[in-house]
Design a protein around this motif. Structure first.
Motif, PDB file in Angstrom:
ATOM      1  N   PRO A   1      58.395  44.949  30.017  1.00 52.89           N
ATOM      2  CA  PRO A   1      57.192  44.154  30.281  1.00 52.89           C
ATOM      3  C   PRO A   1      56.897  44.117  31.780  1.00 52.89           C
ATOM      4  N   PRO A   2      55.635  44.147  32.132  1.00 49.63           N
ATOM      5  CA  PRO A   2      55.293  44.147  33.556  1.00 49.63           C
ATOM      6  C   PRO A   2      55.468  42.759  34.167  1.00 49.63           C
ATOM      7  N   ASN A   3      55.527  42.732  35.466  1.00 50.08           N
ATOM      8  CA  ASN A   3      55.537  41.448  36.166  1.00 50.08           C
ATOM      9  C   ASN A   3      54.086  40.969  36.217  1.00 50.08           C
ATOM     10  N   ARG A   4      53.785  39.973  35.393  1.00 46.37           N
ATOM     11  CA  ARG A   4      52.398  39.539  35.257  1.00 46.37           C
ATOM     12  C   ARG A   4      51.860  38.850  36.515  1.00 46.37           C
ATOM     13  N   LEU A   5      52.767  38.446  37.387  1.00 45.09           N
ATOM     14  CA  LEU A   5      52.310  37.698  38.561  1.00 45.09           C
ATOM     15  C   LEU A   5      51.674  38.619  39.590  1.00 45.09           C
ATOM     16  N   GLN A   6      52.095  39.872  39.606  1.00 41.78           N
ATOM     17  CA  GLN A   6      51.628  40.771  40.673  1.00 41.78           C
ATOM     18  C   GLN A   6      50.105  40.838  40.731  1.00 41.78           C
ATOM     19  N   GLY A   7      49.487  40.961  39.564  1.00 40.89           N
ATOM     20  CA  GLY A   7      48.025  41.012  39.514  1.00 40.89           C
ATOM     21  C   GLY A   7      47.418  39.738  40.064  1.00 40.89           C
ATOM     22  N   HIS A   8      48.013  38.610  39.688  1.00 46.25           N
ATOM     23  CA  HIS A   8      47.496  37.311  40.166  1.00 46.25           C
ATOM     24  C   HIS A   8      47.643  37.199  41.677  1.00 46.25           C
ATOM     25  N   LEU A   9      48.808  37.632  42.184  1.00 40.72           N
ATOM     26  CA  LEU A   9      49.041  37.531  43.633  1.00 40.72           C
ATOM     27  C   LEU A   9      48.049  38.415  44.386  1.00 40.72           C
ATOM     28  N   ALA A  10      47.816  39.627  43.832  1.00 38.17           N
ATOM     29  CA  ALA A  10      46.865  40.534  44.484  1.00 38.17           C
ATOM     30  C   ALA A  10      45.467  39.922  44.471  1.00 38.17           C
ATOM     31  N   GLU A  11      45.133  39.319  43.342  1.00 41.33           N
ATOM     32  CA  GLU A  11      43.826  38.679  43.187  1.00 41.33           C
ATOM     33  C   GLU A  11      43.669  37.544  44.200  1.00 41.33           C
ATOM     34  N   ARG A  12      44.725  36.764  44.350  1.00 43.75           N
ATOM     35  CA  ARG A  12      44.668  35.620  45.264  1.00 43.75           C
ATOM     36  C   ARG A  12      44.679  36.082  46.719  1.00 43.75           C
ATOM     37  N   ASP A  13      45.394  37.187  46.981  1.00 44.43           N
ATOM     38  CA  ASP A  13      45.399  37.704  48.357  1.00 44.43           C
ATOM     39  C   ASP A  13      43.982  38.072  48.793  1.00 44.43           C
ATOM     40  N   ALA A  14      43.236  38.626  47.825  1.00 43.62           N
ATOM     41  CA  ALA A  14      41.859  39.029  48.143  1.00 43.62           C
ATOM     42  C   ALA A  14      40.976  37.813  48.404  1.00 43.62           C
TER      43      ALA A  14
ATOM     44  N   ALA B   1      35.970  41.585  44.642  1.00 47.05           N
ATOM     45  CA  ALA B   1      37.122  42.084  45.407  1.00 47.05           C
ATOM     46  C   ALA B   1      38.421  41.637  44.743  1.00 47.05           C
ATOM     47  N   ALA B   2      38.427  40.363  44.290  1.00 46.82           N
ATOM     48  CA  ALA B   2      39.631  39.838  43.633  1.00 46.82           C
ATOM     49  C   ALA B   2      39.886  40.592  42.326  1.00 46.82           C
ATOM     50  N   ALA B   3      38.807  40.800  41.559  1.00 47.47           N
ATOM     51  CA  ALA B   3      38.957  41.498  40.275  1.00 47.47           C
ATOM     52  C   ALA B   3      39.432  42.935  40.509  1.00 47.47           C
ATOM     53  N   GLU B   4      38.905  43.566  41.548  1.00 45.57           N
ATOM     54  CA  GLU B   4      39.304  44.954  41.816  1.00 45.57           C
ATOM     55  C   GLU B   4      40.748  45.035  42.310  1.00 45.57           C
ATOM     56  N   ALA B   5      41.174  43.995  43.029  1.00 42.87           N
ATOM     57  CA  ALA B   5      42.571  43.975  43.491  1.00 42.87           C
ATOM     58  C   ALA B   5      43.525  43.842  42.300  1.00 42.87           C
ATOM     59  N   ALA B   6      43.078  43.078  41.305  1.00 40.47           N
ATOM     60  CA  ALA B   6      43.943  42.857  40.130  1.00 40.47           C
ATOM     61  C   ALA B   6      43.823  43.989  39.113  1.00 40.47           C
ATOM     62  N   ALA B   7      42.718  44.755  39.207  1.00 40.30           N
ATOM     63  CA  ALA B   7      42.433  45.764  38.164  1.00 40.30           C
ATOM     64  C   ALA B   7      43.555  46.781  37.953  1.00 40.30           C
TER      65      ALA B   7
END
Lengths: 475, 473
Positions: free
Chosen positions: B278-291, B345-351
Motif C-alpha cells: 500500500p502506498p503512503n497516503r500522506l505523501q500526496g496530502h503533504l505535496a498538496e499542502r506544500d503547494a 497547483a495543489a491538485a497537480e502536486a498531489a496528482a
C-alpha cells in the motif's frame, strides 16, 4: 466435598483421555501454529502504521508552523490533518480500524470524513474479514471445542460405556460436570495459549503495553469459549448419535462465525440505508447556501450584518470599523455552517447507531457478535471509538476556526482582509492530541452486548446443568 | 441410468433433512437477494436525488441570471458555476444484475460530482460496522454457503453406507457404482444450483431488470454458478468415496471449504499486499499542502505557470482591478483566479501520487484476479463481480471516467476564470454535460477467473475418475 472430589477425579481422567487422543494434539498444535503466525505476522505492519502516524503528525505540524505569512482565514483553509491512533490491544482486535480512515483533514467551512482506510488498498480477496489474532481465536477456538467435545458425553452412550459408568456409582450429574470441567480446562488452556501469544506480540509492539485491555480481551474470550463448552456438552448429551451432533454443532459454528456477522451487519443497511457521499455532501451544501424555502441565505444575512455592525460602532463604512469586519462575518457564517454540519453529521451518526442496534439485535442468535462488540470496545476499535475520535477532531477544528476568526476581528480593523500573521501565531496553536476514553466508558456503551453475552452464558450453563436428565434413560 | 435417477429423485423428495437444508438455503438466498435489491434501489434513489439536486441548482442559477448584480449568487462567475453551485454529476450505470454482487461498490463510489475543484470521487459513507466483515449479498451465499449445502447433502453418499456396513452390498449389486454416486449427488446439486440461478434471475429482475449486454453477463454468471456447484459436488463425491465414516467426510469437506473459501483468498490478499504494498497516503496530502504554503509568495508563480501554458488566457489590467475591488460586506476579492490557481497547483502536486495509487490498485486487482486460479471461490467472486458490473476493474474505469469528466469540465471553465471573463447566457447553454459510465469489462478479463473455476473442476472430475476403483473396496 466428596461430590466435588469425585467430579474433579472424573475431570482429571477425562483430561488424561483427551491428552492421549492423537487428534487432540494435532488440532491444538495446528491452532497454536496458526495463532502464532497470525499474531506475529501483524506486528511489523502495526508498528510501522503507528510509527507512520507519529511521523506524519510531526510533518503536518511542521507544515502548519512553516506555512508562511498569510491571512488567518487562509490558514484556516490550509488546516491540519489529525491522525487516529490505536492502542496496542488493537493489534489483537483490529475491529473496524481497517475500514475507517486513518487521517482526518480539518479545515474551515467543511467537515470531512477520515480518509486512507487500509481496507481501500485491499483487493477483492481481502473483502472478508482479514485474519487477525482475534478472528482466529474467536473462529477456531469454538471449532476446537466442538471437535474435541462433540463425542464427550454422547460417545460414551454410542460406545455402550454409559450404562457401565452409571452402575459404578457415578451419578449422571457428576459425569456431565466432570466432562464439562475437563473440556472447560482444555478450553481455558487454549485461551491461555492465545493470551501468551498475544502478550508476546503486544510486548514486541510496546514493552509497557501489557495492561487491563489485554486482560479484558482474554477474559471475554474465555467467557465466549465457555459458552461453546456448555453448548457442546449440552448437544452431546441430548443428541443420541454423534453423526447428528457433529453436523448440528458445525452448523451452529458456521452460522455463528460466518453467517451471522455478515447477516447482522447487512441487516442494518437493509433497514436503514445510508446516503451516498455525493447526496450527503449535496444536502450539506444546499443547507449551507439556502434557507428551507429555497432562498439564498447569505445575501440578506450579509446586508443585515453590515448594517448592524456599522450601527454598533457608529460608522458609515466598513473601512472605518475599529474591528476586522471579516472576523465578524466569518464568525456568523461559520456559526451557521457548524449548525448545518452538526445537523447532518448527527443524523448520519444516529443512522449508524440505528444500524448498530440491528446488528446487536441479531447478536441474540449467536454469541460471536456480542463478544466481538465487547472486545472491540476494550481494544478501542469499535464504532463508538471512531465517533469519539471524530468528535474530538471536530472540537479541535472548531477551536482553530474560532481562534482564527477571533484574531481577524480583534487584531485588524476595517474590512479585516489586510491582516497578516506568521510563525509565532501558528505556534500559539496547540497540536491536536487525542485522549482515548477509558475502558469503563467504552464498555458502558455496549449494554446490549453485555446482556446477550450474559444470556448465552446462562443458556450454556442451563444446558450443562440439565444435561444429566437426558442420560437417565440409559441409567 | 434413468431408473437410478428416478429412484434417487424419489428418495431425495422424501428426505426431510434435505428439505430443511433446501429451505434454509433458500431463506439465506432470499436474504442475500433482499440485501442486493435494497442496495440497487437505494443507489437508484440516490442517483435520482443527486439528479434532482443538480437540476435544482441549475434552475436557481438560471433564475439568478434574470436578476443582475447579485453579489453572492452571481451566475456570471465561472468559478461559481463550475464549482459548488453548478457542479455536474456522473455515475456508473448498474442494472439489475448489480443485485447479485455488491463487489467493490461497497468501498468505491458509483456516483460522483464533477467540479473544477473536485479531486476524484468520494468513497461511500457505509457504516464501518456494516462492511468490516463483508456484505451478506447473493454472491456471499453462493460462494460461502452453497459448498456447505452440497457437502451436507452429499457427504454421506458413500461413506454413510460404508459406516452402516451396507456399501459392500450396494457395490456388489450395482453394476456401475460410480453412476449411483453421480445420481445420488446429481439431484441435491441440481436442486441447489437451480434454486440459485432462479433466485439470481428473480433478484436481478426485481432490482431493475436487464440492460443491453446483460444477457452475456447473466450467461457468464450462470456458467460460473453451475461450474462452482459441479466442482463442490465432485469434491464431495471424491471425499465421500475416500473416507470410511460420514463424520470424517464432513470434517474433511469442512476443512477443504475453509481452505478454498477463506484461507486461500486470505493468502492471496496477503500476497497482493506484499507484491504491491500500500502506498503512503500522506505523501500526496503533504505535496498538496506544500503547494498551498506561503500563498502570497506562491500565487504569482501559480498564475504564471498557467499563463505560460496558455498565453491566451491572460486577462486585461482593467478586469484584474475590477475583480480585486472589495465588495462592501463581501469577500476581499472576486478574483477567482486567487482560489482556482492555488487549488490547481495543489491538485497537480498531489496528482502523481493519486495516479500512482490508482495504478497500484489496478495492478493489485489484476494480480488478485490472476491468482484466483488458486481458489474456485475467489474465481466465482470475480466472475460474479464482473457479471454484476461491480468489479474492481470496472470501478477503476469509473474513477478514470470521473477524472476525464473533470478535465473536460475544467477545460470549459478554466479559460473563463483565468481571463476573468464572465459567463454569458450563451455560455450557460453550452456547459458540458458529463456522460454516464456504461462500459463493461472486456471478456478477456474473465479468462483467469474462468480458469480458476474450470481448472479445479476438471481436476476434481479427474480425481473422481481415479477414486472409482475405491468404490469396489
Amino acid at each position: 466435598v466428596r461430590s466435588a472430589v469425585s467430579i474433579g477425579r472424573l475431570a482429571a481422567k477425562e483430561l488424561r483421555d483427551l491428552g492421549r487422543r492423537p487428534g487432540t494434539g494435532v488440532l491444538v498444535t495446528a491452532f497454536a501454529a496458526l495463532s502464532a503466525v497470525v499474531a506475529l505476522s501483524h506486528v511489523p505492519a502495526f508498528v510501522s502504521a503507528e510509527q507512520w502516524k507519529v511521523e506524519a503528525a510531526a510533518d503536518v505540524r511542521e507544515q502548519w508552523i512553516t506555512q508562511g505569512v498569510r491571512h488567518p482565514h487562509s490558514a484556516a483553509h490550509f488546516g491540519v490533518i489529525a491522525f487516529r491512533p490505536r492502542v496496542p490491544a488493537a493489534l489483537i482486535e483490529p475491529g473496524v480500524s481497517d475500514v475507517v480512515g486513518q487521517m482526518l483533514t480539518l479545515e474551515t467551512h467543511t467537515r470531512g470524513f477520515p480518509t486512507a482506510a487500509p481496507y481501500e488498498d485491499r483487493t477483492m480477496a481481502g473483502r472478508a474479514q482479514p485474519l487477525s489474532t482475534s478472528t482466529v481465536a474467536l473462529t477456531f477456538l469454538p471449532l476446537l471445542v466442538i471437535l474435541i467435545g462433540y463425542r464427550l458425553v454422547g460417545g460414551e452412550r454410542e460406545d455402550g460405556n454409559l450404562s457401565l459408568l452409571l452402575t459404578t456409582g457415578t451419578s449422571a450429574r457428576r459425569l456431565v460436570l466432570g466432562k464439562t470441567m475437563a473440556l472447560a480446562a482444555v478450553a481455558t488452556g487454549l485461551v491461555a495459549l492465545t493470551a501468551v501469544l498475544d502478550i508476546a506480540a503486544v510486548a514486541t509492539v510496546e514493552a509497557g503495553a501489557i495492561d487491563g485491555r489485554l486482560f479484558g480481551l482474554h477474559a471475554l474470550r474465555l467467557g465466549y469459549v465457555l459458552v461453546w463448552v456448555g453448548l457442546t456438552i449440552a448437544v452431546s448429551a441430548r443428541i443420541r448419535s454423534s453423526q447428528v451432533a457433529l453436523p448440528l454443532l458445525l452448523a451452529l459454528w458456521i452460522v455463528n462465525s460466518f453467517v451471522l456477522p455478515r447477516a447482522a451487519a447487512s441487516a442494518g443497511r437493509l433497514m436503514a440505508p445510508e446516503p451516498s457521499a455525493e447526496v450527503f455532501r449535496a444536502a450539506i451544501q444546499r443547507d449551507m447556501t439556502y434557507r428551507p424555502d429555497g432562498t439564498l441565505w447569505v445575501e440578506d444575512w450579509s446586508k443585515q450584518l453590515v448594517s448592524e455592525t456599522l450601527e454598533r460602532f457608529g460608522v458609515q463604512r466598513i473601512e472605518d470599523l475599529p474591528i476586522g469586519y471579516a472576523g465578524v462575518m466569518l464568525k456568523g457564517s461559520d456559526a451557521r455552517y457548524e449548525a448545518v454540519f452538526e445537523t447532518h453529521f448527527t443524523a448520519l451518526h444516529d443512522l449508524h447507531r440505528r444500524q448498530e442496534r440491528w446488528y446487536h439485535l441479531l447478536s441474540v442468535a449467536g454469541p460471536m457478535l456480542a463478544v466481538r462488540s465487547l472486545g472491540q470496545a476494550v481494544a478501542g476499535t469499535d464504532l463508538t471509538h471512531v465517533q469519539h475520535f471524530s468528535d474530538a477532531a471536530e472540537r479541535y477544528r472548531r477551536m482553530f476556526v474560532e481562534a482564527t476568526n477571533h484574531a481577524i476581528e480583534t487584531q485588524s480593523a476595517g474590512t479585516g482582509w489586510d491582516l497578516r500573521v506568521g510563525r509565532e501565531y501558528w505556534e500559539s496553536f496547540p497540536a491536536f492530541r487525542y485522549e482515548f476514553p477509558t475502558i469503563g466508558w467504552a464498555l458502558a456503551q455496549h449494554g446490549m452486548a453485555w446482556a446477550v453475552m450474559s444470556g448465552w452464558l446462562l443458556v450454556a450453563g442451563i444446558g450443562v446443568a440439565t444435561s444429566h436428565r437426558h442420560l437417565r434413560g440409559t441409567e | 441410468v434413468i431408473d437410478v435417477l428416478r429412484n434417487e429423485w424419489r428418495l431425495v423428495r422424501r428426505d426431510a433433512g434435505f428439505r430443511i437444508l433446501v429451505a434454509a438455503y433458500a431463506l439465506l438466498l432470499a436474504y442475500g437477494a433482499a440485501v442486493g435489491i435494497a442496495q440497487a434501489r437505494t443507489r437508484q434513489a440516490q442517483i435520482a436525488e443527486a439528479t434532482a439536486d443538480y437540476h435544482g441548482r441549475w434552475a436557481t442559477l438560471r433564475e439568478a441570471a434574470e436578476v443582475p448584480g447579485r453579489v453572492w449568487a452571481d451566475w456570471r462567475s465561472p468559478s461559481l458555476v463550475g464549482g459548488s453551485s453548478g457542479a455536474a454529476i456522473t455515475w456508473m450505470e448498474l442494472d439489475g444484475l448489480s443485485a447479485l454482487s455488491t463487489g467493490d461498490a461497497v468501498r468505491q463510489p458509483t456516483l460522483a460530482r464533477v467540479s473544477i475543484y473536485a479531486a476524484g470521487a468520494e468513497p461511500p459513507l457505509a457504516n464501518p460496522l456494516a462492511i468490516v466483515g463483508g456484505v451478506f449479498d447473493f454472491t456471499f451465499v453462493v460462494v460461502w454457503l452453497l459448498p456447505i449445502a452440497v457437502a451436507v447433502a452429499g457427504h454421506a453418499v458413500v461413506s454413510g453406507d460404508r459406516q452402516r456396513g451396507s456399501w459392500r452390498l450396494i457395490a456388489a449389486t450395482t453394476p456401475r457404482p460410480a453412476r449411483l454416486v453421480i445420481a445420488r449427488l446429481a439431484w441435491p446439486s441440481v436442486t441447489l444450483a437451480t434454486l440459485t440461478i432462479a433466485g439470481g434471475v428473480a433478484a436481478a429482475t426485481l432490482a431493475g431488470g436487464f440492460t443491453n449486454g446483460a444477457a452475456g453477463r447473466l450467461l457468464i454468471w450462470i456458467v460460473a454458478v453451475l461450474g462452482y456447484t459441479a466442482f463442490w459436488a465432485s469434491v464431495t463425491a471424491v471425499v465421500s468415496i475416500r473416507t470410511a465414516q460420514a463424520p470424517t467426510s464432513l470434517l474433511t469437506l469442512g476443512l477443504l471449504w475453509l481452505v478454498v473459501v477463506w484461507l486461500v483468498p486470505g493468502l492471496i490478499d496477503a500476497a497482493t499486499m506484499v507484491v504491491h504494498p500500500p502506498p503512503n497516503r500522506l505523501q500526496g496530502h503533504l505535496a498538496e499542502r506544500d503547494a498551498q504554503r506561503d500563498p502570497e509568495v506562491q500565487l504569482p508563480k501559480h498564475l504564471e505557470a498557467i499563463y505560460a501554458q496558455h498565453p491566451g488566457w491572460r486577462p486585461s489590467a482593467e478586469a484584474v482591478a475590477a475583480a480585486n475591488t472589495p465588495v462592501p460586506g463581501g469577500p476581499a476579492s472576486r478574483d477567482s483566479r486567487r482560489v482556482y490557481a492555488p487549488a490547481r497547483a495543489a491538485a497537480e502536486a498531489a496528482a502523481p501520487f493519486a495516479r500512482a495509487e490508482q495504478a497500484r490498485r489496478v495492478q493489485a486487482a489484476a494480480l488478485a484476479e490472476r491468482l484466483s486460479v488458486l481458489s474456485p471461490a475467489l474465481a466465482l467472486q470475480a466472475l460474479s463481480d464482473h457479471a454484476a458490473g461491480t468489479s474492481e476493474t470496472r470501478l477503476a474505469g469509473f474513477r478514470g471516467h470521473v477524472v476525464d469528466a473533470e478535465e473536460v469540465w475544467r477545460a470549459f471553465f478554466a479559460p473563463r476564470i483565468m481571463q476573468l471573463r464572465e459567463m454569458t447566457r450563451d455560455d450557460m447553454r453550452v456547459v458540458p454535460t458529463p456522460t454516464t459510465y456504461a462500459a463493461h469489462v472486456p471478456a478477456a478479463a474473465l479468462i483467469w477467473p474462468m480458469l480458476g473455476l474450470l481448472g479445479p473442476l476438471a481436476a476434481a472430475i479427474v480425481l473422481f475418475g481415479r477414486a472409482r476403483p475405491a468404490l469396489r473396496a
